[in-house]
Design a protein around this motif. Structure first.
Motif, PDB file in Angstrom:
ATOM      1  N   GLY A  43       2.250  -6.444  15.347  1.00 18.67           N
ATOM      2  CA  GLY A  43       1.114  -5.756  14.780  1.00 18.67           C
ATOM      3  C   GLY A  43       0.854  -6.316  13.363  1.00 18.67           C
ATOM      4  N   GLN A  44       1.803  -6.961  12.553  1.00 20.83           N
ATOM      5  CA  GLN A  44       1.523  -7.606  11.381  1.00 20.83           C
ATOM      6  C   GLN A  44       0.923  -8.940  11.783  1.00 20.83           C
ATOM      7  OE1 GLN A  44       5.313  -7.568   9.869  1.00 20.83           O
ATOM      8  NE2 GLN A  44       5.177  -5.497   8.759  1.00 20.83           N
ATOM      9  N   ALA A  45       1.357  -9.855  12.888  1.00 23.41           N
ATOM     10  CA  ALA A  45       0.970 -10.683  13.215  1.00 23.41           C
ATOM     11  C   ALA A  45      -0.672 -10.735  13.411  1.00 23.41           C
ATOM     12  CB  ALA A  45       1.693 -11.496  14.637  1.00 23.41           C
ATOM     13  N   ILE A  46      -1.179  -9.663  14.193  1.00 23.67           N
ATOM     14  CA  ILE A  46      -2.487  -9.317  14.303  1.00 23.67           C
ATOM     15  C   ILE A  46      -3.320  -9.467  13.059  1.00 23.67           C
ATOM     16  CG2 ILE A  46      -4.297  -8.083  15.305  1.00 23.67           C
ATOM     17  CD1 ILE A  46      -2.278  -7.402  17.654  1.00 23.67           C
ATOM     18  N   GLN A  47      -2.621  -8.554  12.241  1.00 26.65           N
ATOM     19  CA  GLN A  47      -3.204  -8.257  10.950  1.00 26.65           C
ATOM     20  C   GLN A  47      -3.600  -9.618  10.177  1.00 26.65           C
ATOM     21  OE1 GLN A  47      -4.840  -5.591  10.207  1.00 26.65           O
ATOM     22  NE2 GLN A  47      -4.029  -4.257  11.474  1.00 26.65           N
ATOM     23  N   ALA A  48      -2.521 -10.495  10.277  1.00 23.02           N
ATOM     24  CA  ALA A  48      -2.668 -11.597   9.758  1.00 23.02           C
ATOM     25  C   ALA A  48      -3.439 -12.522   9.992  1.00 23.02           C
ATOM     26  CB  ALA A  48      -1.217 -12.480   9.718  1.00 23.02           C
ATOM     27  N   VAL A  49      -3.911 -12.670  11.261  1.00 18.29           N
ATOM     28  CA  VAL A  49      -4.944 -13.464  11.897  1.00 18.29           C
ATOM     29  C   VAL A  49      -6.163 -12.858  11.560  1.00 18.29           C
ATOM     30  CG1 VAL A  49      -5.891 -14.225  14.002  1.00 18.29           C
ATOM     31  CG2 VAL A  49      -3.255 -14.228  13.869  1.00 18.29           C
TER      32      VAL A  49
END
Lengths: 159, 928
Positions: B117-123
Motif C-alpha cells: 500500500g505504501q509503495a503505491i502511495q509513494a509511486v
C-alpha cells in the motif's frame, strides 16, 4: 391599468377604496389603486414653455416626475402653498405624475349604493372626467377618473 | 461495476473465501503488458469485482482499502495521469499478490500488504493533481506504450468501464468538494471524446456535464439531489452503452451475460459519434455502423477528417429545417446566450492565435467553445448547429494535437464557422416550435470544406509575419525609439528582435527580458480575467440602484450640512457623518462603475473587420489595439460600433495604400492601423491612426469648392479643411468600392459621435497617415455642466456646447431694426439671445452689460446666450423629464442638483432652434 379602470366603470362597479383630498372647499376622491404615494410639497422646478397647469418637475427619489397643479387644471384660482399642500403621485398607464392638491383627507371605502352618477350641468361644468358622486357622512365626494383628468389628449404639454 | 458479470459458481460465504475474480490476478497482472488495453481493462474489471465481492463478504478493512487503492491506481494509469506507469503497475501487482496471500490465510502477508500500500502511495505521490496532468501526460509520454492511444480511447468496452467509473465516483462524491467534482467533470469530458461511445450515451453525458458545471459553480440549491439525478443519468448511460456493445457483437471474453435484447432504437445508430459527423444524421446505414464498430481501435492519431471525408456522401439532414416541437423556450434562451458568449470568446481567441499560433490556451478556448456548442445543440436536437460545431471542433482538435496551426486558411475557416454558428444561433431567437430555422446559404458548402479542408484548398499559408510585440513594449517603455526598432526589425533576419537589439547594444538585456516578461504577464492577465465570474443583471435594476445611490449621496450631504452637525458642538456626530460620507462616495463610485464595460469587445470586433477588409482589398494591414481595457458606459459601446466601423473602413480602404504603392513610397509593405483608447481629462479618447497616405488637403478643398461648401472662405487652416470631410455627401474617393467611398459615412460618424455628446477631430499629414480622435464623456448618464442662474431659476448647460463666456464690453452690442441683438466678439458678429426672454423667466437681469454672455454652439450654429451669472461647474446625472412630460424645446432633460432639486439641462441645438424660430416670427412684430 387604464383598461381595468374602464371595465370597472363600464360594469358600474364603482365601489372601492378612494383617497380623498380637498381643493378649496370641495372634496375629491381618486381610486386608491392609482395612487403611488403622497409626498409633501417640495420645490418644483418650473419648465419653460409648458402649459400653465404643468407646474414643473420634482425629484422623486432620483426620478424626475412632472407635477400638475389641479387647481389650474380645474380653472380655480391658485393659492400659496400651505403646510397641508401635498403632491399625490398617481400612476397613469406606465407614467407617474404628481398632482398638487390643497390637502389630503382620508381613505374611504365607498359602497356602490353610495355612488351616484354625476349630475349634468350642461356646458357650465365638464363632467366627463367624473366617475360619480360619493355620499359619505353627510357630505359629497367628487370621484375623479384621474386617467381622464390627465388625459394627454386633453392636456397639451403632457404626452 | 458490472456485477452481472459475476461468475455463477461463486458463493458468497466466509470471509476467507478468495473471490474467483482475485484468484491468480497478480499473475495476470504480471503477464499483462501495460500497453495491452483489452487485457488491462479485463484486469480492471476483475479487480473491481473482487473488491465488490470481498466487501459483500465482509472482508477486513485494510484489505478492502488496499484493493480500492489498487483500483484507483489502475484508473489513474488508465487515464494516463501517472508518470511512473511501470512503477505503479508493479506496486499494484505486489499489493494484489499480498492480498491474495492474506486471504489465503498467510498472517505474515499483512505486513507485505501494508508495505505494498505504501509503495503505491509513494509511486502516486510522485504525481501532481491528476486532472491537470492528464493532457500533458497524454501528449508527453511517448515512451509509455499506452500513449499510442493518446486521447479519445476507442473500444466501446473501455468506454463502458469509464462510464461506470464516473458513475461510482459521482455517487461517492461530496457535493461540497469542488476539486473532486471538477476532476469528475474532466473525466466526463474525456469520456465524451471517446470514440467507442454510443451516440445515445453521449447525449446523457452532455447533460451530466452541464449539470455538473452548474453544481461546481454553486448555482444549484440542492447539490446532493442533483448529484443523485446525475448518477441516475450516468446509470442510464451505462445501460445504453452496454446495449450498444451487445448490438455491436463486440464480445470481450468475460462479458458474457446478456443484459437484455438489444434496443432497436439505439442499435442502428451507434457509430463513433465523436469522430464521424454522419453519426448523428443517420445517413449511415447499418453497414456504416458495422464498419465503425468493427474498427475497435480507430487510428486516433490520424486527422479526424481524413477518415470519412473522401468517401462521405454530401452531408444531409434528416429533419426538416424547423424548430422541434419539444423545445423548451427557457432552455433555448439560455442556450442562445451561452453559445453567443462562447462564439465571442472563440473569435477573440482566434484573432489572438493569428499573432501567436502556438498559444495552447487560446486553442483550448476555441475548442471548448465549439465543443460546448456541439454538446448542448445535440441535446436540443439542433443537428445543423451540432454538425457545424462538431466539424469545427475537429479542426481545432487537430490544432490541439499540433498537427496544424490555426493560421491563414484554417483561421478563415474557423472564423467562418463562428459566423455561421452565430447566424444560426441568433436565428433561434424568439422561434416557436414549428418555425423555420435560419440556415445560412453557405452552410452546406462550409460543412463540406470543414470535412476536408485540405481538399478544398485550405491550409495555413497566406500568413503575414507576426508582429514583434517585444519591440512595441520597449518603445512604450521609452527604452528605445520606434525608428530603431523598425530598423532592427528589417535587419534582424532569422533572429529575434530582442537579440538583434542586444547585438546593436541599443537596449540592455534587462530591458528586453522585462519586455518579454511583460508580454507573458499580459497574456496571463488575459487568461485570468476570463475566469472572473459574472452575474447578469437587468439594466432596469441597475438604473434604480444608481438612482437610489444618487439620492443617498444627496441625503447624506444634507445631513452633513445640517447646522446641528456643522456647529461643531457634536464632534462625534460630525466624525460619524463624515465617515458615512466617505462610504457613500465609495458606493457611488462603485455603482457608477457597474455600468462600465471595457472597450475590449468592440476592439476585437474591429480587429476582425480590419482582417476581413484587408483580405478583400488585397492590402496588408497590421492592426494594433492599445488600451482596450479602458472602460466606457455600456450604452455607449453599442452606439460606438457604427462610427468605428465607418472610420476603420475608411482607414483601410482609403488610408492604407496597396503594398506595391507603399513600397514605391519607401514604406513597409504592410500598413499599420492603430486603435487606441485612453482617459484624458475626464473623457475617453479613442484614436484611430493609420500610416497610410493621409488626407489630401488640395483635393478636399477642390471638392469642397466644387460643392459650394467653402462659402467663399479662403485660407482655411488644416484643421478646418480636414473638418470638411465630415460634411454630408463629401467623398474624395475616385472610385466607389463596395467598402466605402459613397460619401455617406463621415457625416454620419460625426453626427453619431455628437449624439453621444462627444467630439471628433482629425489630424493628418500627407503621405504619413492620419489620426482621428474621438473624445467622449465617460458615460452617457453623466454630463459635465455649467450651472447658470437666470432670475430665480437655475439651469445646467453642458460644457461640450459652451465655447466661451464673456462680459460684453461697452458698445459691443448693436441691434437690428431695434429688436434683434448682435454682439461683437473679436471682430465676429454673433446673434444675442436672452435666456430669460426665451424661457419667460421673471426677475432676471435685463441689462446685457451687467450680465454674462455664453457662446454656445450646436448643429453648426452659434450664438451668445445672455444669463445672469454662472454658479459653477458640476457633474450631473442626466435624467429624462419623466415620461409624463412632453418634449420641451431647448431642454434635453433634468438632473438632480446638490440640494435635491431638479435642474433642467439646456440643449444648445434646441435653444438655437427655439431662438431662431422666434426670430422668424419676430420680424412682423418688429415691422408692425
Amino acid at each position: 391599468m387604464t383598461d381595468n379602470a374602464a371595465t370597472v366603470t363600464d360594469t358600474n362597479s364603482r365601489a372601492g377604496m378612494y383617497l380623498t383630498f380637498g381643493l378649496a372647499d370641495e372634496e375629491y376622491g381618486v381610486e386608491i389603486l392609482k395612487v403611488r404615494e403622497i409626498i409633501c410639497m417640495m420645490d418644483i422646478t418650473a419648465v419653460p414653455k409648458a402649459p400653465p397647469h404643468v407646474k414643473g418637475v420634482v425629484n422623486l427619489r432620483g426620478k424626475v416626475v412632472p407635477v400638475i397643479e389641479l387647481r389650474t387644471r380645474f380653472s380655480m384660482p391658485t393659492i400659496e402653498s400651505t403646510e397641508e399642500t401635498c403632491i399625490i403621485v398617481v400612476v397613469v398607464g406606465t407614467r407617474e405624475i404628481g398632482v398638487v392638491v390643497d390637502r389630503v383627507s382620508e381613505v374611504l371605502d365607498i359602497a356602490e349604493k353610495d355612488i351616484e352618477d354625476p349630475p349634468t350641468f350642461g356646458t357650465i361644468v365638464d363632467t366627463s372626467f367624473l366617475i360619480g358622486m360619493g355620499k359619505t357622512e353627510g357630505h359629497v365626494t367628487i370621484l375623479l377618473d384621474i386617467t381622464k383628468v390627465l388625459d394627454p389628449n386633453d392636456i397639451a404639454g403632457i404626452a | 461495476m458490472a456485477t452481472d458479470n459475476a461468475p455463477n459458481n461463486h458463493k458468497p460465504a466466509q470471509r476467507v473465501d478468495i473471490p474467483e475474480a482475485l484468484d491468480g490476478l497478480a499473475v495476470a497482472i504480471d503477464d499483462c503488458d501495460v500497453g495491452n488495453e483489452e487485457a488491462f481493462v479485463k484486469i480492471g474489471i476483475r479487480l473491481e469485482k473482487a473488491w465488490t465481492d470481498l466487501r459483500v463478504n465482509g472482508a477486513d478493512k485494510p484489505v478492502l482499502e488496499l484493493l480500492k487503492t489498487c483500483l484507483q491506481t489502475l484508473q489513474q494509469i488508465y487515464q494516463k495521469t501517472v508518470s511512473d506507469v511501470q512503477g505503479a503497475w508493479d506496486a499494484v501487482r505486489d499489493a494484489i499478490a499480498a492480498v491474495e496471500a492474506v486471504l489465503g490465510g498467510d498472517d505474515s502477508a499483512a505486513d507485505r500488504a501494508a508495505a505494498a500500500g505504501q509503495a503505491i502511495q509513494a509511486v502516486l505521490q510522485g504525481d501532481d493533481v491528476p486532472a491537470e496532468r492528464a493532457q500533458q501526460a497524454a501528449d508527453g509520454e511517448a515512451e509509455a506504450p499506452q500513449a499510442a492511444n493518446a486521447k479519445g480511447d476507442s473500444s466501446p468496452r473501455a468506454a463502458l468501464c469509464a462510464i461506470q467509473d464516473v458513475s461510482a465516483r459521482l455517487v461517492a462524491a461530496d457535493p461540497s468538494d469542488g476539486d473532486e467534482l471538477k476532476a469528475i467533470l474532466e473525466d466526463v469530458h474525456t469520456l465524451m471524446d471517446m470514440t467507442g461511445l454510443a451516440a445515445a450515451a453521449s447525449g446523457h453525458l452532455t447533460m451530466v456535464a452541464t449539470q455538473l458545471e452548474t453544481v461546481i459553480q454553486g448555482k444549484v440549491p440542492d447539490p446532493q439531489k442533483t448529484l443523485d439525478t446525475m448518477a441516475g443519468a450516468i446509470g442510464t448511460c451505462a445501460d445504453v452503452q452496454e446495449t450498444f456493445i451487445e448490438a455491436d457483437g463486440d464480445d470481450l471474453a468475460e462479458a458474457s451475460e446478456t443484459t437484455g435484447e438489444p434496443d432497436d432504437d439505439e442499435a442502428p445508430e451507434p457509430a463513433a459519434d465523436a469522430q464521424t459527423p454522419e453519426a448523428d444524421t443517420e445517413t449511415y446505414g447499418p453497414d456504416g455502423a458495422a464498419t465503425a464498430a468493427d474498427d475497435k481501435q480507430p487510428a486516433t492519431e490520424e486527422p479526424a477528417e481524413a477518415k470519412p471525408a473522401s468517401k462521405a456522401p454530401p452531408i444531409e439532414f434528416p429533419g426538416p429545417a424547423v424548430m422541434g416541437e419539444d423545445c423548451d423556450p427557457e432552455l433555448m434562451k439560455e442556450f442562445i446566450i451561452e453559445c453567443l458568449d462562447h462564439i465571442t470568446n472563440a473569435e477573440g481567441a482566434l484573432l489572438e492565435l493569428e499573432s501567436n499560433p502556438e498559444d495552447n490556451d487560446q486553442i483550448n478556448v476555441v475548442f471548448r467553445a465549439f465543443h460546448t456548442i456541439k454538446g448542448t445543440s445535440g441535446f436540443l436536437n439542433l443537428d445543423r448547429i451540432q454538425t457545424c460545431a462538431h466539424l469545427a471542433e475537429n479542426l481545432l482538435d487537430r490544432a490541439r494535437d499540433g498537427e496544424i496551426r490555426i493560421l491563414g486558411g484554417y483561421a478563415d475557416l474557423a472564423l467562418r464557422s463562428c459566423d455561421c454558428l452565430r447566424v444560426m444561433i441568433e436565428g433561434l431567437q424568439g422561434l416557436t416550435p414549428g418555425d423555420d430555422l435560419t440556415i445560412p446559404e453557405d452552410l452546406s458548402e462550409l460543412l463540406e470544406i470543414l470535412s476536408d479542408p485540405e481538399g478544398a484548398g485550405y491550409d495555413e499559408d497566406d500568413v503575414d509575419d507576426t508582429p514583434m510585440r517585444t519591440g512595441d513594449i520597449l518603445v512604450a517603455g521609452g527604452k528605445i525609439t520606434r525608428e530603431h526598432v523598425e530598423q532592427a526589425e528589417t535587419e534582424k533576419g532569422q533572429k529575434h528582435l530582442g537579440e538583434k537589439l542586444l547585438e546593436d547594444k541599443a537596449v540592455k538585456a534587462k530591458d528586453v527580458a522585462g519586455a518579454i516578461r511583460k508580454q507573458k504577464a499580459q497574456q496571463q492577465r488575459g487568461a485570468s480575467s476570463m475566469a472572473e465570474g459574472s452575474v447578469r443583471v437587468s439594466t432596469g435594476r441597475l438604473d434604480s440602484l444608481i438612482n437610489m445611490v444618487g439620492e443617498l449621496v444627496i441625503a447624506q450631504s444634507m445631513v452633513a450640512q445640517d447646522p446641528s452637525v456643522m456647529s461643531g458642538q457634536a464632534p462625534r456626530l460630525q466624525r460619524n457623518v463624515s465617515h458615512a460620507g466617505k462610504i457613500t462616495r465609495e458606493l457611488q463610485d462603485l455603482t457608477m462603475s457597474l455600468r462600465m464595460v471595457p472597450l475590449k469587445g468592440i476592439f476585437q470586433k474591429m480587429n476582425r473587420l480590419v482582417r476581413d477588409l484587408a483580405r478583400k482589398s488585397g492590402k496588408k494591414v497590421k492592426f494594433v489595439t492599445e488600451g482596450e481595457e479602458t472602460e466606457i458606459d455600456r450604452n455607449m459601446v453599442e452606439s460606438l460600433n457604427d462610427p468605428l466601423v465607418h472610420m476603420i473602413r475608411n482607414s483601410v480602404d482609403h488610408g492604407v495604400e496597396s503594398p506595391d504603392v507603399r513600397e514605391t513610397n519607401g514604406k513597409e509593405p504592410s500598413g499599420t492601423v492603430t486603435l487606441r483608447a485612453y482617459h484624458a481629462a475626464g473623457n475617453v479618447v479613442i484614436e484611430l491612426q493609420d500610416d497610410g497616405k493621409g488626407l489630401d488637403r488640395e483635393r478636399i478643398l477642390a471638392k469642397a469648392s466644387e460643392r459650394g461648401l467653402l462659402d467663399g472662405k479662403k485660407d482655411l487652416s488644416d484643421q478646418e479643411a480636414f473638418m470638411l470631410i465630415f460634411q454630408a455627401g463629401f467623398s474624395t474617393a475616385e472610385k466607389v468600392t463596395d467598402v466605402s467611398g459613397r460619401g455617406v459615412g463621415m457625416d454620419v460618424v460625426k453626427r453619431s459621435i455628437e449624439s453621444l455628446r462627444g467630439r471628433i477631430e482629425v489630424a493628418s499629414k500627407q503621405g504619413a497617415g492620419s489620426t482621428f480622435s474621438i473624445r467622449l464623456p465617460l458615460t452617457m448618464a453623466i454630463a459635465d455642466a455649467m450651472i447658470l442662474r437666470v432670475g430665480q431659476e437655475t439651469y445646467l448647460l453642458p460644457t461640450v456646447s459652451i465655447e466661451q463666456s464673456f462680459q460684453p464690453g461697452a458698445g459691443s452690442i448693436s441691434t437690428v431694426s431695434g429688436k434683434g441683438e448682435m454682439v461683437m466678439l473679436r471682430g465676429e458678429l454673433l446673434p444675442l439671445f436672452r435666456l430669460h426672454e426665451l424661457f419667460d423667466v421673471p426677475q432676471a437681469s435685463t441689462e446685457p452689460y451687467e450680465s454674462l454672455l455664453v457662446v454656445i454652439e450646436g448643429d453648426g450654429h452659434r450664438c451668445a446666450l445672455m444669463v445672469d451669472e454662472l454658479l459653477g461647474q458640476q457633474q450631473v446625472v442626466i435624467k429624462s423629464l419623466g415620461r409624463g412630460m412632453a418634449k420641451v424645446p431647448g431642454v434635453s432633460g433634468g438632473a438632480i442638483l446638490g440640494d435635491g432639486r431638479v435642474g433642467l439641462i439646456l440643449d444648445a441645438t434646441g435653444l438655437l432652434q427655439l431662438a431662431e424660430g422666434r426670430l422668424d416670427n419676430e420680424p412682423e412684430a418688429a415691422m408692425a
